[in-house]
Design a protein around this motif. Structure first.
Motif, PDB file in Angstrom:
ATOM      1  N   LEU A 138       0.847  -1.193   0.000  1.00  0.00           N
ATOM      2  CA  LEU A 138       0.000   0.000   0.000  1.00  0.00           C
ATOM      3  C   LEU A 138       0.882   1.242   0.000  1.00  0.00           C
ATOM      4  CD1 LEU A 138      -2.638  -1.014   2.695  1.00  0.00           C
ATOM      5  CD2 LEU A 138      -2.942  -0.964   0.228  1.00  0.00           C
ATOM      6  N   PRO A 139       0.429   2.314  -0.625  1.00  0.00           N
ATOM      7  CA  PRO A 139       1.226   3.550  -0.587  1.00  0.00           C
ATOM      8  C   PRO A 139       1.228   4.135   0.822  1.00  0.00           C
ATOM      9  CG  PRO A 139      -0.877   3.946  -1.628  1.00  0.00           C
ATOM     10  CD  PRO A 139      -0.789   2.462  -1.395  1.00  0.00           C
ATOM     11  N   LEU A 140       2.320   4.747   1.186  1.00  0.00           N
ATOM     12  CA  LEU A 140       2.416   5.369   2.498  1.00  0.00           C
ATOM     13  C   LEU A 140       1.558   6.629   2.534  1.00  0.00           C
ATOM     14  CD1 LEU A 140       6.251   5.129   3.116  1.00  0.00           C
ATOM     15  CD2 LEU A 140       4.469   3.746   4.156  1.00  0.00           C
ATOM     16  N   PRO A 141       0.816   6.851   3.620  1.00  0.00           N
ATOM     17  CA  PRO A 141       0.006   8.072   3.689  1.00  0.00           C
ATOM     18  C   PRO A 141       0.864   9.338   3.763  1.00  0.00           C
ATOM     19  CG  PRO A 141      -0.164   6.819   5.722  1.00  0.00           C
ATOM     20  CD  PRO A 141       0.646   6.000   4.774  1.00  0.00           C
ATOM     21  N   LEU A 142       2.031   9.248   4.404  1.00  0.00           N
ATOM     22  CA  LEU A 142       2.969  10.367   4.489  1.00  0.00           C
ATOM     23  C   LEU A 142       4.370   9.847   4.202  1.00  0.00           C
ATOM     24  CD1 LEU A 142       1.777  12.062   7.790  1.00  0.00           C
ATOM     25  CD2 LEU A 142       1.395  12.897   5.490  1.00  0.00           C
ATOM     26  N   THR A 143       5.149  10.664   3.541  1.00  0.00           N
ATOM     27  CA  THR A 143       6.536  10.268   3.303  1.00  0.00           C
ATOM     28  C   THR A 143       7.365  10.567   4.544  1.00  0.00           C
ATOM     29  OG1 THR A 143       7.212  12.402   2.445  1.00  0.00           O
ATOM     30  CG2 THR A 143       6.297  10.826   0.856  1.00  0.00           C
ATOM     31  N   VAL A 144       8.567  10.055   4.566  1.00  0.00           N
ATOM     32  CA  VAL A 144       9.455  10.271   5.702  1.00  0.00           C
ATOM     33  C   VAL A 144       9.754  11.758   5.871  1.00  0.00           C
ATOM     34  CG1 VAL A 144      11.742   9.771   6.608  1.00  0.00           C
ATOM     35  CG2 VAL A 144      10.436   7.975   5.463  1.00  0.00           C
ATOM     36  N   LEU A 145       9.975  12.452   4.797  1.00  0.00           N
ATOM     37  CA  LEU A 145      10.267  13.885   4.886  1.00  0.00           C
ATOM     38  C   LEU A 145       9.067  14.677   5.389  1.00  0.00           C
ATOM     39  CD1 LEU A 145      12.420  14.477   1.690  1.00  0.00           C
ATOM     40  CD2 LEU A 145      13.152  14.422   4.068  1.00  0.00           C
ATOM     41  N   GLN A 146       7.857  14.261   5.025  1.00  0.00           N
ATOM     42  CA  GLN A 146       6.668  14.942   5.526  1.00  0.00           C
ATOM     43  C   GLN A 146       6.523  14.741   7.034  1.00  0.00           C
ATOM     44  OE1 GLN A 146       3.858  13.090   2.890  1.00  0.00           O
ATOM     45  NE2 GLN A 146       3.619  14.966   1.675  1.00  0.00           N
ATOM     46  N   ILE A 147       6.788  13.522   7.500  1.00  0.00           N
ATOM     47  CA  ILE A 147       6.723  13.248   8.936  1.00  0.00           C
ATOM     48  C   ILE A 147       7.778  14.064   9.674  1.00  0.00           C
ATOM     49  CG2 ILE A 147       7.055  11.464  10.693  1.00  0.00           C
ATOM     50  CD1 ILE A 147       5.853   9.478   8.667  1.00  0.00           C
ATOM     51  N   LEU A 148       8.976  14.165   9.121  1.00  0.00           N
ATOM     52  CA  LEU A 148      10.033  14.963   9.732  1.00  0.00           C
ATOM     53  C   LEU A 148       9.660  16.437   9.778  1.00  0.00           C
ATOM     54  CD1 LEU A 148      12.875  15.103  10.910  1.00  0.00           C
ATOM     55  CD2 LEU A 148      13.735  15.332   8.580  1.00  0.00           C
ATOM     56  N   ALA A 149       9.064  16.954   8.713  1.00  0.00           N
ATOM     57  CA  ALA A 149       8.653  18.359   8.683  1.00  0.00           C
ATOM     58  C   ALA A 149       7.570  18.626   9.722  1.00  0.00           C
ATOM     59  CB  ALA A 149       8.158  18.720   7.286  1.00  0.00           C
ATOM     60  N   ILE A 150       6.629  17.716   9.876  1.00  0.00           N
ATOM     61  CA  ILE A 150       5.577  17.878  10.888  1.00  0.00           C
ATOM     62  C   ILE A 150       6.193  17.857  12.275  1.00  0.00           C
ATOM     63  CG2 ILE A 150       3.578  16.735  11.938  1.00  0.00           C
ATOM     64  CD1 ILE A 150       2.836  15.832   9.067  1.00  0.00           C
ATOM     65  N   ASP A 151       7.128  16.934  12.499  1.00  0.00           N
ATOM     66  CA  ASP A 151       7.781  16.830  13.804  1.00  0.00           C
ATOM     67  C   ASP A 151       8.556  18.100  14.126  1.00  0.00           C
ATOM     68  OD1 ASP A 151       8.595  15.430  16.182  1.00  0.00           O
ATOM     69  OD2 ASP A 151      10.565  15.223  15.236  1.00  0.00           O
ATOM     70  N   LEU A 152       9.312  18.592  13.174  1.00  0.00           N
ATOM     71  CA  LEU A 152      10.074  19.824  13.403  1.00  0.00           C
ATOM     72  C   LEU A 152       9.145  21.012  13.627  1.00  0.00           C
ATOM     73  CD1 LEU A 152      12.978  19.460  10.836  1.00  0.00           C
ATOM     74  CD2 LEU A 152      13.124  19.350  13.321  1.00  0.00           C
ATOM     75  N   GLY A 153       8.055  21.067  12.881  1.00  0.00           N
ATOM     76  CA  GLY A 153       7.124  22.170  13.025  1.00  0.00           C
ATOM     77  C   GLY A 153       6.424  22.184  14.368  1.00  0.00           C
ATOM     78  N   THR A 154       6.102  21.014  14.886  1.00  0.00           N
ATOM     79  CA  THR A 154       5.382  20.964  16.161  1.00  0.00           C
ATOM     80  C   THR A 154       6.316  21.070  17.355  1.00  0.00           C
ATOM     81  OG1 THR A 154       5.435  18.543  16.144  1.00  0.00           O
ATOM     82  CG2 THR A 154       3.481  19.611  15.234  1.00  0.00           C
ATOM     83  N   GLU A 155       7.594  20.808  17.192  1.00  0.00           N
ATOM     84  CA  GLU A 155       8.532  20.863  18.308  1.00  0.00           C
ATOM     85  C   GLU A 155       9.282  22.181  18.404  1.00  0.00           C
ATOM     86  OE1 GLU A 155       8.969  18.591  20.677  1.00  0.00           O
ATOM     87  OE2 GLU A 155       7.423  17.337  19.779  1.00  0.00           O
TER      88      GLU A 155
END
Length: 73
Positions: free
Chosen positions: A30-47
């Motif tokens: 199955l395709p990933l709902p979010l890419t690794v870079l998107q998850i990293l960007a969300i993490d950096l943005g929220t932290e």
């Protein structure tokens, strides 16, 4: 059965289901709902904002002069 026993039984069931999903995830292409870079960007943005707020907080005077707190059981 007590309420705590039922809770533990349901937690074990959820854990087992989660392991099955995690192990079968590689078998189903199955395709990933979010890419690794998107998850990293969300993490950096929220932290970032909480880290900046904690960094701007002034230090408590004498905190390094106090002995460590005793361990509690």
């Amino acid at each position: 059965m007590s309420a705590s026993g039922e809770l533990l039984l349901s937690l074990d069931t959820l854990r087992a289901r989660g392991e099955v999903v995690a192990l079968s995830g590689g078998a189903v292409p199955l395709p990933l709902p979010l890419t690794v870079l998107q998850i990293l960007a969300i993490d950096l943005g929220t932290e970032t904002l909480p880290a900046l707020a904690l960094g701007r907080e002034p230090a408590e005077p004498g905190v390094m002069d106090r002995p460590p707190r005793p361990r509690t059981a």
